[in-house]
Design a protein around this motif. Structure first.
Motif, short mmCIF file in Angstrom:
data_model
loop_
_atom_site.label_atom_id
_atom_site.label_comp_id
_atom_site.label_asym_id
_atom_site.label_seq_id
_atom_site.Cartn_x
_atom_site.Cartn_y
_atom_site.Cartn_z
N GLY A 1 33.35 29.03 6.04
CA GLY A 1 34.37 28.19 5.78
C GLY A 1 34.23 26.94 4.68
O GLY A 1 34.85 26.46 4.07
N VAL A 2 32.83 26.73 4.72
CA VAL A 2 32.37 25.52 3.76
C VAL A 2 32.36 26.29 2.43
O VAL A 2 32.83 25.37 1.41
CB VAL A 2 30.96 25.29 4.01
N ARG B 1 24.08 33.46 15.16
CA ARG B 1 24.14 33.69 13.95
C ARG B 1 25.51 33.91 13.45
O ARG B 1 25.93 33.50 12.49
CB ARG B 1 23.24 34.98 13.65
N GLY B 2 26.39 34.57 14.47
CA GLY B 2 27.92 34.75 13.87
C GLY B 2 28.52 33.35 13.60
O GLY B 2 29.26 33.34 12.81
N LYS B 3 28.12 32.38 14.47
CA LYS B 3 28.76 31.18 14.44
C LYS B 3 28.46 30.31 13.03
O LYS B 3 28.98 29.63 12.28
CB LYS B 3 28.60 30.19 15.29
N LEU B 4 26.83 30.56 12.84
CA LEU B 4 26.64 29.76 11.44
C LEU B 4 27.20 30.49 10.33
O LEU B 4 27.62 29.94 9.55
CB LEU B 4 24.88 30.08 11.47
#
Length: 214
Positions: free
Chosen positions: A209-210, A200-203
């Motif tokens: 960033g997007v 979840r943290g990476k998502l």
């Protein structure tokens, strides 16, 4: 006849035949674990037994390594995988006596009826595992097969789940098993939560960033 010969070796092998087999066996030994023939026709020697236990064992000890749950003076814990034990036995010792000797060596308080001894054979690039009857003589099987463990080895296991006599377990043993299962369940649940939290943290990081202006 072959099965009966395994169970009652003294009825089929003369003293001279046993002597010849022992001489042949000892000439092939590489680990110094040789057999000895006594004047009464009984011979002694060594067997190695691999412990492949899936369920925890109960020992009468105050200290144990690994995952454990305590109850009074007894401790339930999992035996390390691949543990091999060497026993010095005689040709008259049966499978049941070998199992009892193994449990005694490890100070195991569990009922011997919970366990079974298997032989593992290698034939034509195939591995066969067969449960031995209580009356069979492991040292005779070792003598006939020779000292090479890749040809024949012994394995101690629990009876299959459908064969387990749960009434043979004491209440403290069953309570210990439940505690261990609870601990394993909690550990696996925490691992799963940590995995999804990291995912979840990476998502969320990728999403930020997007959406970042510019």
């Amino acid at each position: 006849k072959d099965v009966q010969k395994e169970r009652e070796p003294h009825l089929y092998l003369s003293k001279e035949e046993v002597k010849e087999k022992i001489q042949s066996y000892n000439s092939s030994v590489t680990d110094k674990l040789k057999m000895t023939l006594n004047s009464n026709g009984i011979y002694t020697g060594f067997i190695k037994v691999q412990m492949e236990l899936c369920r925890p064992i109960t020992v009468q000890s105050s200290q144990s390594q690994g995952r454990c749950a305590r109850s009074n003076n007894e401790t339930a814990f999992y035996l390390p995988e691949g543990c091999v034990n060497t026993l010095h036995i005689s040709s008259t010792n049966t499978v049941r006596e070998v199992i009892e000797a193994l449990l005694k060596k490890f100070f195991v308080a569990d009922n011997p009826a919970k366990f079974a001894l298997y032989k593992r054979c290698h034939k034509e690039d195939q591995v066969y595992t067969c449960k031995l009857s209580d009356r069979e003589h492991p040292l005779y099987l070792r003598l006939v097969a020779g000292p090479r463990t890749e040809m024949l080895s012994f394995v101690l296991r629990e009876h299959e789940t459908g064969e387990v006599m749960w009434e043979a377990f004491s209440i403290p043993e069953l309570q210990n098993f439940l505690r261990i299962l609870d601990k394993e369940e909690n550990d696996q649940l925490q691992i799963l939560k940590n995995r999804y939290a990291a995912y979840r943290g990476k998502l969320e990081e990728a999403l930020r960033g997007v959406l970042k202006p510019g």
